[in-house]
Design an enzyme around this catalytic site. Structure first.
Site, PDB file in Angstrom:
ATOM      1  CB  ALA A  37      -2.567   7.360  -3.164  1.00  0.00           C
ATOM      2  CB  THR A  73      -0.989  -0.028   1.191  1.00  0.00           C
ATOM      3  OG1 THR A  73      -1.968   1.007   1.015  1.00  0.00           O
ATOM      4  CG2 THR A  73      -0.286   0.171   2.530  1.00  0.00           C
ATOM      5  CG  ASN A  74      -0.499   4.660  -1.333  1.00  0.00           C
ATOM      6  OD1 ASN A  74      -1.190   5.326  -0.581  1.00  0.00           O
ATOM      7  ND2 ASN A  74      -0.989   4.098  -2.436  1.00  0.00           N
ATOM      8  NE  ARG A  75       4.545   8.188   4.730  1.00  0.00           N
ATOM      9  CZ  ARG A  75       5.350   9.202   4.916  1.00  0.00           C
ATOM     10  NH1 ARG A  75       6.388   9.356   4.112  1.00  0.00           N
ATOM     11  NH2 ARG A  75       5.144  10.067   5.869  1.00  0.00           N
ATOM     12  CB  SER A  76      -3.044   7.759   0.455  1.00  0.00           C
ATOM     13  OG  SER A  76      -4.269   8.450   0.482  1.00  0.00           O
TER      14      SER A  76
END
Ligand code: CTP
Length: 404
Positions: free
Chosen positions: A277, A210-213
């Site tokens: 994101a 995943t990402n930091r959104s």
């Protein structure tokens, strides 16, 4: 653009133990900028005093003595006529019955008859009283008359029983008030789809990429669109945020799920605001069992996900929907060049360029520093602002598009 600010709201409080929560609601309306006039019934005064409301709102709270006292016959007419919204929270079975049948025997019920504005009731009573056919019939009469009814919720009741009859929490009532007061906004009748948060691409049943959104900018966009009266669908990856009241929420996890939801929801949408994101890559093989440490895996093969905005551009060519599309560019270098390339490649009406390497902008923080790029070459830098303010600025452009 908070629709509560500057609005005249009459808050009626009736005889229920939930009256103590009405003080919190009055405080929240006051903090949101509403001009609040509280009216207590005689039974409400058994549970809470007018002074409590005067303290949290800084304004006089009305009781029955005011009907016959100083301001005499004009008090209820003035309160009723000037109101943008009449909220009765808690609304007892007795007051609900009076409202259904036009009985006006105290300042609140007289005010209700004089008020031509929308009405919101938050019932609170014991479960058996709520389920009684008389109460249900009275609520149905009021519903048919256009009165909005929120709750009641389930849980512990003052009688000691567990059941349906609890007044819903003040924060939720405040959300409903905000939604009701936005209904005549400039985007009334428009459908706006917002995407938010990051996607999760599974590796095995317990792991994902995943990402930091945080989803904060997307949720702020959804709230701004609601405040302008739009019908809003929020397609969201997993976040820690509560959806704004009145939104139609579609929960997704992977980029593939988001693609399907976006294409379905934008088939009749006026605008798509693509703040999510989306993961650009996903594991080629997803293990159905947890990958064990003993497997000594040392690499994961990745493949690209579908570019959702590219798919939307294809749908637009075919159907014309969504009518307008806003993209977001998260960059750590060459901000404007990269953003303009995405604006052109993804055939957008606007791109919001965002330097996510700055400490006061981008992921997780409450502020953002963005530049808006238009297809005609215009470059509109916005000063550092809260994500709510950035959302309001973007929605102003959507209003200009959809109003012509
Ligand atoms: N986006 C999309 N589908 C993807 C990836 C991104 O629709 N698979 C959207 C995002 O929601 C955003 C815009 O495209 O509105 C730009 O996303 P961004 O991550 O900045 O750019 P990418 O297109 O992913 O390109 P790069 O990662 O190379 O910067």
């Amino acid at each position: 653009m908070n629709p509560i600010a500057g609005k005249n709201i009459v808050l009626g409080v009736t005889g229920s133990i939930a009256a103590y929560k009405a003080a919190d609601l009055a405080s929240k309306i006051h903090q949101a900028g509403g001009i609040i006039n509280v009216v207590l019934t005689p039974s409400a005064c058994q549970f809470i005093t007018p002074i409590t409301f005067q303290s949290v709102t800084g304004r006089k709270a009305y009781v029955d003595a005011d009907l016959w006292g100083g301001e005499s016959h004009v008090a209820h007419i003035g309160l009723g006529h000037n109101a943008d919204l009449l909220v009765i929270a808690p609304a007892s079975a007795n007051t609900i019955a009076k409202l259904a049948h036009g009985i006006a025997d105290n300042l609140l019920t007289v005010t209700a008859l004089a008020a031509g504005c929308p009405v919101l009731l938050a019932p609170a009573m014991d479960g058996d009283m709520y389920l009684h056919p008389a109460t249900q019939a009275n609520l149905e009469i009021l519903r048919l008359r256009g009165v909005e009814i929120i709750g009641p919720g389930e849980g512990h009741l003052a009688s000691g029983l567990i059941g349906k009859g609890r007044m819903v929490e003040p924060a939720e009532i405040l959300g409903q008030i905000r939604w009701m007061l936005s209904q005549r906004g400039p985007l009334h009748g428009c459908k706006v789809v917002v995407t938010a948060g990051g996607t999760q691409e599974p590796i095995d049943p317990v792991r994902f990429i995943t990402n930091r959104s945080s989803g904060k900018q997307g949720y702020a966009l959804a709230q701004s669109a609601l405040d302008l009266g739009a019908k809003v669908t929020l397609i969201t990856g997993p976040t820690a945020l509560a959806a704004p009241h009145g939104v139609c929420q579609v929960d997704i996890s992977s980029a593939e799920e988001m693609l399907r939801a976006v294409l379905a929801e934008t088939a009749d949408a006026d605008a798509l605001l693509m703040a999510a994101a989306v993961a650009d890559f996903r594991p080629v093989n997803v293990s159905h069992q947890k990958i064990k440490k003993s497997s000594r895996i040392n690499s994961i093969s990745l493949e690209p996900t579908v570019d959702i905005l590219a798919a939307v551009a294809g749908q637009r060519v075919q159907t014309g929907y969504p009518r307008r599309v806003v993209g977001f560019a998260a960059e750590t270098q060459s901000l404007l060049e990269n953003a303009r390339a995405k604006l052109n490649a993804k055939k957008l009406d606007l791109i919001v360029a965002n330097d996510v390497s700055a400490p006061d902008a981008g992921f997780e923080v409450d502020t953002n520093r963005v530049t808006l790029l238009h297809p005609d070459g215009r470059v509109q830098p916005l000063a550092l602002a809260s994500k709510n303010e950035v959302a309001d600025a973007i929605l102003q452009i959507v209003v200009e598009w959809l109003q012509v």
